[in-house]
Design a protein around this motif. Structure first.
Motif, mmCIF file in Angstrom:
data_model
loop_
_atom_site.group_PDB
_atom_site.id
_atom_site.type_symbol
_atom_site.label_atom_id
_atom_site.label_comp_id
_atom_site.label_asym_id
_atom_site.label_seq_id
_atom_site.Cartn_x
_atom_site.Cartn_y
_atom_site.Cartn_z
ATOM 1 N N ALA A 106 0.830 -1.204 0.000
ATOM 2 C CA ALA A 106 0.000 0.000 0.000
ATOM 3 C C ALA A 106 0.866 1.257 0.000
ATOM 4 O O ALA A 106 0.576 2.236 -0.706
ATOM 5 C CB ALA A 106 -0.926 -0.003 1.214
ATOM 6 N N LEU A 107 1.942 1.243 0.771
ATOM 7 C CA LEU A 107 2.845 2.392 0.803
ATOM 8 C C LEU A 107 3.490 2.635 -0.555
ATOM 9 O O LEU A 107 3.798 3.771 -0.914
ATOM 10 C CB LEU A 107 3.933 2.177 1.854
ATOM 11 C CG LEU A 107 3.476 2.216 3.321
ATOM 12 C CD1 LEU A 107 4.625 1.827 4.243
ATOM 13 C CD2 LEU A 107 2.928 3.583 3.699
ATOM 14 N N ARG A 115 -6.239 -1.668 -1.678
ATOM 15 C CA ARG A 115 -7.643 -2.028 -1.423
ATOM 16 C C ARG A 115 -7.729 -3.066 -0.303
ATOM 17 O O ARG A 115 -8.591 -2.973 0.580
ATOM 18 C CB ARG A 115 -8.291 -2.558 -2.705
ATOM 19 C CG ARG A 115 -8.530 -1.488 -3.764
ATOM 20 C CD ARG A 115 -9.441 -1.999 -4.869
ATOM 21 N NE ARG A 115 -8.825 -3.091 -5.615
ATOM 22 C CZ ARG A 115 -8.056 -2.935 -6.691
ATOM 23 N NH1 ARG A 115 -7.794 -1.699 -7.123
ATOM 24 N NH2 ARG A 115 -7.551 -3.959 -7.334
ATOM 25 N N LEU A 116 -6.841 -4.060 -0.336
ATOM 26 C CA LEU A 116 -6.858 -5.095 0.700
ATOM 27 C C LEU A 116 -6.460 -4.515 2.051
ATOM 28 O O LEU A 116 -7.059 -4.853 3.083
ATOM 29 C CB LEU A 116 -5.918 -6.237 0.300
ATOM 30 C CG LEU A 116 -5.887 -7.463 1.224
ATOM 31 C CD1 LEU A 116 -7.291 -8.042 1.419
ATOM 32 C CD2 LEU A 116 -4.940 -8.527 0.662
ATOM 33 N N ASP A 140 -9.966 9.263 -1.505
ATOM 34 C CA ASP A 140 -9.983 8.117 -2.400
ATOM 35 C C ASP A 140 -8.614 7.431 -2.309
ATOM 36 O O ASP A 140 -7.714 7.888 -1.597
ATOM 37 C CB ASP A 140 -10.328 8.523 -3.843
ATOM 38 C CG ASP A 140 -9.323 9.500 -4.459
ATOM 39 O OD1 ASP A 140 -8.146 9.516 -4.035
ATOM 40 O OD2 ASP A 140 -9.713 10.250 -5.376
ATOM 41 N N TYR A 141 -8.448 6.313 -3.033
ATOM 42 C CA TYR A 141 -7.229 5.533 -2.900
ATOM 43 C C TYR A 141 -5.980 6.333 -3.297
ATOM 44 O O TYR A 141 -4.943 6.275 -2.623
ATOM 45 C CB TYR A 141 -7.317 4.254 -3.735
ATOM 46 C CG TYR A 141 -8.254 3.215 -3.167
ATOM 47 C CD1 TYR A 141 -8.213 2.875 -1.828
ATOM 48 C CD2 TYR A 141 -9.188 2.571 -3.987
ATOM 49 C CE1 TYR A 141 -9.067 1.921 -1.300
ATOM 50 C CE2 TYR A 141 -10.047 1.609 -3.467
ATOM 51 C CZ TYR A 141 -9.984 1.292 -2.118
ATOM 52 O OH TYR A 141 -10.824 0.340 -1.595
ATOM 53 N N GLU A 142 -6.069 7.067 -4.368
ATOM 54 C CA GLU A 142 -4.912 7.834 -4.828
ATOM 55 C C GLU A 142 -4.516 8.895 -3.804
ATOM 56 O O GLU A 142 -3.330 9.100 -3.520
ATOM 57 C CB GLU A 142 -5.213 8.483 -6.185
ATOM 58 C CG GLU A 142 -4.025 9.230 -6.776
ATOM 59 C CD GLU A 142 -4.315 9.781 -8.164
ATOM 60 O OE1 GLU A 142 -3.563 10.676 -8.602
ATOM 61 O OE2 GLU A 142 -5.287 9.319 -8.809
ATOM 62 N N LEU A 148 -0.175 8.926 2.878
ATOM 63 C CA LEU A 148 0.723 7.975 3.535
ATOM 64 C C LEU A 148 2.185 8.359 3.321
ATOM 65 O O LEU A 148 3.028 8.131 4.197
ATOM 66 C CB LEU A 148 0.466 6.553 3.027
ATOM 67 C CG LEU A 148 -0.827 5.888 3.492
ATOM 68 C CD1 LEU A 148 -1.034 4.549 2.774
ATOM 69 C CD2 LEU A 148 -0.820 5.680 5.000
ATOM 70 N N GLU A 149 2.482 8.943 2.168
ATOM 71 C CA GLU A 149 3.843 9.400 1.885
ATOM 72 C C GLU A 149 4.319 10.393 2.938
ATOM 73 O O GLU A 149 5.495 10.408 3.319
ATOM 74 C CB GLU A 149 3.907 10.051 0.500
ATOM 75 C CG GLU A 149 4.033 9.074 -0.649
ATOM 76 C CD GLU A 149 5.420 8.450 -0.696
ATOM 77 O OE1 GLU A 149 6.395 9.113 -0.285
ATOM 78 O OE2 GLU A 149 5.518 7.293 -1.133
#
Length: 264
Positions: A106-107, A115-116, A140-142, A148-149
Protein backbone atom coordinates in the motif's frame (compact mmCIF):
# COMPACT_ATOMS: atom_id res chain seq x y z
CA UNK A 1 20.05 -58.69 9.87
CA UNK A 2 16.51 -58.56 11.30
CA UNK A 3 17.84 -57.72 14.77
CA UNK A 4 19.85 -54.83 13.30
CA UNK A 5 16.73 -53.53 11.54
CA UNK A 6 14.71 -53.55 14.75
CA UNK A 7 17.58 -51.87 16.57
CA UNK A 8 17.76 -49.08 14.01
CA UNK A 9 14.02 -48.52 14.27
CA UNK A 10 14.19 -48.23 18.05
CA UNK A 11 16.81 -45.48 17.78
CA UNK A 12 14.51 -43.37 15.58
CA UNK A 13 11.95 -42.63 18.32
CA UNK A 14 10.46 -39.12 18.24
CA UNK A 15 12.14 -36.76 20.70
CA UNK A 16 11.20 -33.42 22.19
CA UNK A 17 12.36 -30.55 19.98
CA UNK A 18 15.17 -28.56 21.51
CA UNK A 19 17.08 -25.33 21.14
CA UNK A 20 20.88 -25.57 21.30
CA UNK A 21 22.58 -25.62 24.73
CA UNK A 22 23.07 -22.18 26.23
CA UNK A 23 20.34 -20.65 24.05
CA UNK A 24 16.97 -19.25 25.13
CA UNK A 25 14.25 -18.11 22.74
CA UNK A 26 11.06 -16.11 23.22
CA UNK A 27 8.66 -16.14 20.24
CA UNK A 28 5.92 -13.49 20.27
CA UNK A 29 2.59 -13.90 18.49
CA UNK A 30 0.63 -11.39 16.39
CA UNK A 31 0.55 -7.95 18.07
CA UNK A 32 -1.79 -6.18 15.61
CA UNK A 33 -1.34 -2.64 16.86
CA UNK A 34 -1.69 -3.32 20.60
CA UNK A 35 1.20 -1.26 21.95
CA UNK A 36 -0.22 -1.52 25.46
CA UNK A 37 -0.05 -5.32 25.42
CA UNK A 38 3.39 -5.25 23.83
CA UNK A 39 4.74 -3.12 26.68
CA UNK A 40 3.15 -5.49 29.21
CA UNK A 41 4.59 -8.58 27.52
CA UNK A 42 8.08 -7.06 27.23
CA UNK A 43 7.95 -6.52 30.98
CA UNK A 44 6.93 -10.14 31.55
CA UNK A 45 9.75 -11.41 29.32
CA UNK A 46 12.33 -9.21 31.03
CA UNK A 47 11.25 -10.46 34.47
CA UNK A 48 11.24 -14.07 33.27
CA UNK A 49 14.71 -13.59 31.78
CA UNK A 50 16.06 -12.30 35.10
CA UNK A 51 14.52 -15.19 37.02
CA UNK A 52 15.99 -17.83 34.72
CA UNK A 53 19.53 -16.52 34.72
CA UNK A 54 22.13 -16.00 32.03
CA UNK A 55 21.68 -17.38 28.51
CA UNK A 56 22.17 -16.32 24.89
CA UNK A 57 18.66 -15.01 24.33
CA UNK A 58 16.81 -14.28 21.10
CA UNK A 59 13.42 -12.56 20.80
CA UNK A 60 11.48 -13.47 17.65
CA UNK A 61 8.41 -11.49 16.64
CA UNK A 62 6.32 -13.66 14.31
CA UNK A 63 4.80 -10.86 12.21
CA UNK A 64 1.49 -9.01 11.91
CA UNK A 65 2.62 -6.27 14.25
CA UNK A 66 0.35 -3.75 12.45
CA UNK A 67 -3.35 -3.28 11.57
CA UNK A 68 -6.63 -3.84 13.45
CA UNK A 69 -5.44 -2.53 16.83
CA UNK A 70 -5.25 1.21 17.57
CA UNK A 71 -1.49 1.85 17.86
CA UNK A 72 0.51 0.29 15.01
CA UNK A 73 2.84 3.30 14.69
CA UNK A 74 3.67 3.08 18.40
CA UNK A 75 4.29 -0.67 18.10
CA UNK A 76 6.83 -0.06 15.34
CA UNK A 77 8.56 2.62 17.40
CA UNK A 78 8.70 0.30 20.44
CA UNK A 79 10.14 -2.58 18.45
CA UNK A 80 12.69 -0.35 16.74
CA UNK A 81 13.71 0.74 20.22
CA UNK A 82 14.37 -2.88 21.20
CA UNK A 83 16.73 -3.26 18.27
CA UNK A 84 18.69 -0.14 19.21
CA UNK A 85 18.77 -0.86 22.95
CA UNK A 86 21.97 -1.26 24.93
CA UNK A 87 24.38 -4.00 23.78
CA UNK A 88 23.60 -6.42 26.65
CA UNK A 89 19.97 -6.78 25.58
CA UNK A 90 18.81 -9.93 23.75
CA UNK A 91 19.13 -10.43 20.01
CA UNK A 92 15.85 -9.29 18.39
CA UNK A 93 14.56 -10.62 15.06
CA UNK A 94 11.35 -10.09 13.07
CA UNK A 95 9.34 -12.11 10.56
CA UNK A 96 7.31 -10.46 7.81
CA UNK A 97 3.62 -11.21 8.21
CA UNK A 98 0.94 -10.92 5.57
CA UNK A 99 -0.21 -7.61 7.10
CA UNK A 100 3.27 -6.08 6.81
CA UNK A 101 3.43 -7.35 3.22
CA UNK A 102 0.15 -5.62 2.39
CA UNK A 103 1.09 -2.45 4.28
CA UNK A 104 4.36 -2.14 2.33
CA UNK A 105 2.48 -2.72 -0.92
CA UNK A 106 0.00 0.00 0.00
CA UNK A 107 2.84 2.39 0.80
CA UNK A 108 4.25 1.66 -2.67
CA UNK A 109 0.87 2.54 -4.21
CA UNK A 110 0.03 -0.96 -5.47
CA UNK A 111 -3.75 -0.79 -6.17
CA UNK A 112 -4.58 -4.36 -5.12
CA UNK A 113 -2.54 -4.11 -1.93
CA UNK A 114 -4.08 -0.74 -1.07
CA UNK A 115 -7.64 -2.03 -1.42
CA UNK A 116 -6.86 -5.09 0.70
CA UNK A 117 -5.03 -2.98 3.28
CA UNK A 118 -8.16 -0.89 3.78
CA UNK A 119 -10.31 -4.02 4.20
CA UNK A 120 -8.17 -5.88 6.75
CA UNK A 121 -7.55 -3.29 9.44
CA UNK A 122 -5.41 -0.74 7.62
CA UNK A 123 -7.74 2.08 8.62
CA UNK A 124 -6.59 1.74 12.24
CA UNK A 125 -2.96 1.77 11.11
CA UNK A 126 -3.44 4.99 9.15
CA UNK A 127 -5.19 6.67 12.08
CA UNK A 128 -2.33 5.64 14.39
CA UNK A 129 -0.05 7.91 12.32
CA UNK A 130 -2.17 10.93 13.22
CA UNK A 131 -4.81 11.12 10.48
CA UNK A 132 -8.29 12.07 11.62
CA UNK A 133 -11.08 9.56 10.94
CA UNK A 134 -13.10 12.14 9.00
CA UNK A 135 -10.20 12.77 6.62
CA UNK A 136 -9.66 9.04 6.09
CA UNK A 137 -13.31 8.56 5.17
CA UNK A 138 -13.31 11.23 2.48
CA UNK A 139 -10.03 10.25 0.73
CA UNK A 140 -9.98 8.12 -2.40
CA UNK A 141 -7.23 5.53 -2.90
CA UNK A 142 -4.91 7.83 -4.83
CA UNK A 143 -5.24 10.57 -2.23
CA UNK A 144 -4.64 8.06 0.56
CA UNK A 145 -1.33 6.96 -1.00
CA UNK A 146 -0.22 10.60 -1.20
CA UNK A 147 -1.09 11.16 2.48
CA UNK A 148 0.72 7.98 3.53
CA UNK A 149 3.84 9.40 1.88
CA UNK A 150 3.78 12.26 4.37
CA UNK A 151 2.53 10.33 7.42
CA UNK A 152 4.68 7.17 7.54
CA UNK A 153 8.33 7.91 8.36
CA UNK A 154 11.02 6.49 6.09
CA UNK A 155 12.59 4.73 9.08
CA UNK A 156 9.36 2.76 9.59
CA UNK A 157 9.36 1.60 5.97
CA UNK A 158 13.04 0.65 6.13
CA UNK A 159 12.48 -1.23 9.38
CA UNK A 160 9.65 -3.35 7.92
CA UNK A 161 11.53 -4.08 4.70
CA UNK A 162 14.30 -5.79 6.69
CA UNK A 163 11.98 -8.40 8.22
CA UNK A 164 12.83 -12.06 7.55
CA UNK A 165 10.81 -14.92 6.05
CA UNK A 166 11.95 -17.83 8.24
CA UNK A 167 14.23 -18.33 11.25
CA UNK A 168 15.63 -21.73 12.23
CA UNK A 169 17.07 -22.38 15.69
CA UNK A 170 17.80 -25.94 16.76
CA UNK A 171 14.79 -28.19 16.14
CA UNK A 172 12.43 -25.24 15.60
CA UNK A 173 11.55 -23.21 12.51
CA UNK A 174 9.77 -19.91 13.09
CA UNK A 175 7.46 -18.54 10.37
CA UNK A 176 4.46 -16.24 10.28
CA UNK A 177 1.69 -18.45 8.89
CA UNK A 178 3.06 -21.95 8.29
CA UNK A 179 4.75 -24.07 5.64
CA UNK A 180 3.72 -26.22 2.69
CA UNK A 181 3.99 -29.73 4.23
CA UNK A 182 5.19 -31.49 1.06
CA UNK A 183 7.95 -28.95 0.35
CA UNK A 184 11.42 -28.84 1.99
CA UNK A 185 11.93 -25.85 4.27
CA UNK A 186 14.63 -24.37 2.06
CA UNK A 187 12.26 -24.41 -0.95
CA UNK A 188 9.21 -22.82 0.68
CA UNK A 189 7.43 -19.99 -1.16
CA UNK A 190 7.17 -16.72 0.72
CA UNK A 191 3.46 -16.59 -0.12
CA UNK A 192 2.94 -19.80 1.87
CA UNK A 193 5.11 -18.64 4.76
CA UNK A 194 2.91 -15.52 5.10
CA UNK A 195 -0.57 -16.73 4.07
CA UNK A 196 -1.03 -20.53 4.25
CA UNK A 197 -3.76 -22.03 6.41
CA UNK A 198 -5.57 -25.34 5.80
CA UNK A 199 -2.86 -27.45 4.08
CA UNK A 200 -0.56 -26.67 6.99
CA UNK A 201 -3.07 -26.59 9.85
CA UNK A 202 -4.71 -29.86 8.76
CA UNK A 203 -1.40 -31.71 8.36
CA UNK A 204 -0.96 -34.51 10.88
CA UNK A 205 2.55 -35.91 10.29
CA UNK A 206 5.93 -34.67 11.49
CA UNK A 207 7.98 -32.16 9.51
CA UNK A 208 11.69 -31.33 9.26
CA UNK A 209 11.33 -28.97 12.22
CA UNK A 210 8.66 -28.12 14.74
CA UNK A 211 7.01 -25.01 13.28
CA UNK A 212 6.25 -22.09 15.62
CA UNK A 213 3.76 -19.72 13.96
CA UNK A 214 1.10 -17.06 14.34
CA UNK A 215 -1.47 -15.93 11.71
CA UNK A 216 -4.35 -18.22 12.75
CA UNK A 217 -6.11 -17.13 15.93
CA UNK A 218 -6.87 -19.58 18.72
CA UNK A 219 -8.08 -18.97 22.27
CA UNK A 220 -4.91 -20.49 23.73
CA UNK A 221 -1.60 -21.83 22.46
CA UNK A 222 -2.32 -24.65 20.00
CA UNK A 223 0.09 -27.58 20.10
CA UNK A 224 0.12 -30.29 17.46
CA UNK A 225 2.76 -32.87 16.60
CA UNK A 226 4.34 -30.69 13.93
CA UNK A 227 3.51 -27.14 15.03
CA UNK A 228 2.83 -24.68 17.86
CA UNK A 229 0.44 -21.81 17.11
CA UNK A 230 0.67 -18.74 19.37
CA UNK A 231 -1.66 -16.14 17.83
CA UNK A 232 -4.16 -15.65 20.65
CA UNK A 233 -5.99 -12.74 18.98
CA UNK A 234 -4.37 -9.96 21.01
CA UNK A 235 -6.15 -7.07 19.29
CA UNK A 236 -9.57 -8.47 20.31
CA UNK A 237 -8.88 -10.76 23.28
CA UNK A 238 -6.31 -8.73 25.19
CA UNK A 239 -4.09 -11.82 25.33
CA UNK A 240 -0.70 -11.39 23.68
CA UNK A 241 1.39 -14.54 23.99
CA UNK A 242 5.09 -15.35 24.09
CA UNK A 243 6.42 -18.89 23.93
CA UNK A 244 9.69 -19.44 25.80
CA UNK A 245 12.08 -22.23 24.83
CA UNK A 246 15.26 -23.48 26.46
CA UNK A 247 16.69 -26.96 25.98
CA UNK A 248 13.66 -29.24 25.66
CA UNK A 249 11.51 -27.04 27.91
CA UNK A 250 8.82 -24.65 26.72
CA UNK A 251 6.68 -22.22 28.67
CA UNK A 252 4.15 -19.49 28.01
CA UNK A 253 3.95 -15.86 29.05
CA UNK A 254 0.70 -14.04 28.38
CA UNK A 255 -0.81 -10.62 29.01
CA UNK A 256 -4.12 -10.29 30.79
CA UNK A 257 -3.48 -13.23 33.10
CA UNK A 258 -2.85 -13.20 36.82
CA UNK A 259 -0.77 -16.37 36.87
CA UNK A 260 2.93 -16.79 36.16
CA UNK A 261 4.69 -18.71 33.37
CA UNK A 262 2.86 -21.83 32.16
CA UNK A 263 5.39 -24.62 31.62
CA UNK A 264 4.81 -27.48 29.18
Amino acid sequence: MISKLFKSRSVAKPTQPQVPPGRRVYAVGDIHGRADLLDELIGLMEADERDRGAAETTLIFLGDIVDRGPASAAVIDRLRGLVHARPDRPDVRFLLGNHEEIFLGALDGEPKALRLFCRIGGRETVLSYGMEAAEYERLDYEELVQRLETLVPDEHREFLRKFEDMIVIGDYAFVHAGVRPDTPLDLQRTSDLRWIRDPFLDHRSTLEKTIVHGHTMTDEIERRGHRIGIDTGAYASGRLTALGMEGAETWALQTGTAIGPKTN
